[in-house]
Write a protein that holds these residues in place. Sequence first.
Motif, PDB file in Angstrom:
ATOM      1  N   ALA A   2      43.733 -33.243  28.026  1.00  0.00           N
ATOM      2  CA  ALA A   2      42.892 -32.271  29.085  1.00  0.00           C
ATOM      3  C   ALA A   2      41.249 -32.607  29.095  1.00  0.00           C
ATOM      4  O   ALA A   2      40.858 -32.976  27.749  1.00  0.00           O
ATOM      5  N   GLN A   3      40.814 -32.552  30.004  1.00  0.00           N
ATOM      6  CA  GLN A   3      39.316 -32.738  30.213  1.00  0.00           C
ATOM      7  C   GLN A   3      38.677 -31.350  29.509  1.00  0.00           C
ATOM      8  O   GLN A   3      39.206 -30.268  30.014  1.00  0.00           O
ATOM      9  N   LYS A   4      37.548 -31.525  28.721  1.00  0.00           N
ATOM     10  CA  LYS A   4      36.679 -30.393  28.415  1.00  0.00           C
ATOM     11  C   LYS A   4      35.977 -29.759  29.571  1.00  0.00           C
ATOM     12  O   LYS A   4      35.360 -30.255  30.445  1.00  0.00           O
ATOM     13  N   LYS A   5      35.990 -28.448  29.333  1.00  0.00           N
ATOM     14  CA  LYS A   5      35.436 -27.606  30.291  1.00  0.00           C
ATOM     15  C   LYS A   5      33.965 -27.403  30.193  1.00  0.00           C
ATOM     16  O   LYS A   5      33.459 -27.289  28.753  1.00  0.00           O
ATOM     17  N   ILE A   6      33.067 -27.878  31.014  1.00  0.00           N
ATOM     18  CA  ILE A   6      31.648 -28.077  30.845  1.00  0.00           C
ATOM     19  C   ILE A   6      31.095 -26.605  31.038  1.00  0.00           C
ATOM     20  O   ILE A   6      31.379 -25.911  32.031  1.00  0.00           O
ATOM     21  N   THR A   7      30.190 -26.278  30.182  1.00  0.00           N
ATOM     22  CA  THR A   7      29.457 -24.947  30.294  1.00  0.00           C
ATOM     23  C   THR A   7      28.313 -25.097  30.988  1.00  0.00           C
ATOM     24  O   THR A   7      27.574 -23.860  31.434  1.00  0.00           O
ATOM     25  N   ASN A   9      25.130 -27.766  32.789  1.00  0.00           N
ATOM     26  CA  ASN A   9      24.761 -29.235  33.251  1.00  0.00           C
ATOM     27  C   ASN A   9      23.035 -29.243  33.184  1.00  0.00           C
ATOM     28  O   ASN A   9      22.522 -28.411  33.877  1.00  0.00           O
ATOM     29  N   TYR A  62      29.713 -28.865  26.815  1.00  0.00           N
ATOM     30  CA  TYR A  62      31.111 -28.245  26.697  1.00  0.00           C
ATOM     31  C   TYR A  62      31.090 -27.025  26.092  1.00  0.00           C
ATOM     32  O   TYR A  62      30.403 -26.837  25.188  1.00  0.00           O
ATOM     33  N   GLU A  63      32.203 -26.568  26.290  1.00  0.00           N
ATOM     34  CA  GLU A  63      32.548 -25.230  25.597  1.00  0.00           C
ATOM     35  C   GLU A  63      32.717 -25.159  24.044  1.00  0.00           C
ATOM     36  O   GLU A  63      32.473 -24.205  23.493  1.00  0.00           O
ATOM     37  N   ASP A  64      33.154 -26.322  23.546  1.00  0.00           N
ATOM     38  CA  ASP A  64      33.238 -26.466  22.258  1.00  0.00           C
ATOM     39  C   ASP A  64      32.163 -26.818  21.460  1.00  0.00           C
ATOM     40  O   ASP A  64      31.867 -27.445  20.349  1.00  0.00           O
TER      41      ASP A  64
END
Length: 143
Positions: A2-7, A9, A62-64
């Motif tokens: 799964a692609q990481k969610k970008i929080t 840019n 990313y969210e992580d």
Amino acid sequence: MAQKKITANLKLKLKAGQASAGPPVGSTLGQYGVNMMDFVTPFNEQTKELNGKDVTVHIAIYEDRTMSFRVIGTPTDDLIKSKLGITKGSGRPNSEKLSKKLTAQDLEDIAKIKANDMNSEDIESIKKMVAGTARSMGVEIAK
């Protein structure tokens, strides 16, 4: 995978090879809780051959709390200013033009430098983009 969610840019203008944990890097990345040195060290290493030149860097957070970045290179307006030996463009580009003009060869040279950063491989298209930036600075193109 799964692609990481970008929080976030982000887009920063930095001196190549000279990023530090201080502003603007520290204050910008700090608010997203990411480790600044995870950006500073690889950025400086990747851009050391351009040492001191202004470059634009796009950062995805990313969210992580990890990130990735892409160095775009020297902004087009900086290349034009450097080519003409000026410090800034016209404050009113529509009515006040600068006395210095870009030649066709200047356009070609800048377009070749920008070719790596653009989403086009057609040098004529890139020359049109560079000419548009020049016009927005009050710089005319010599015929």
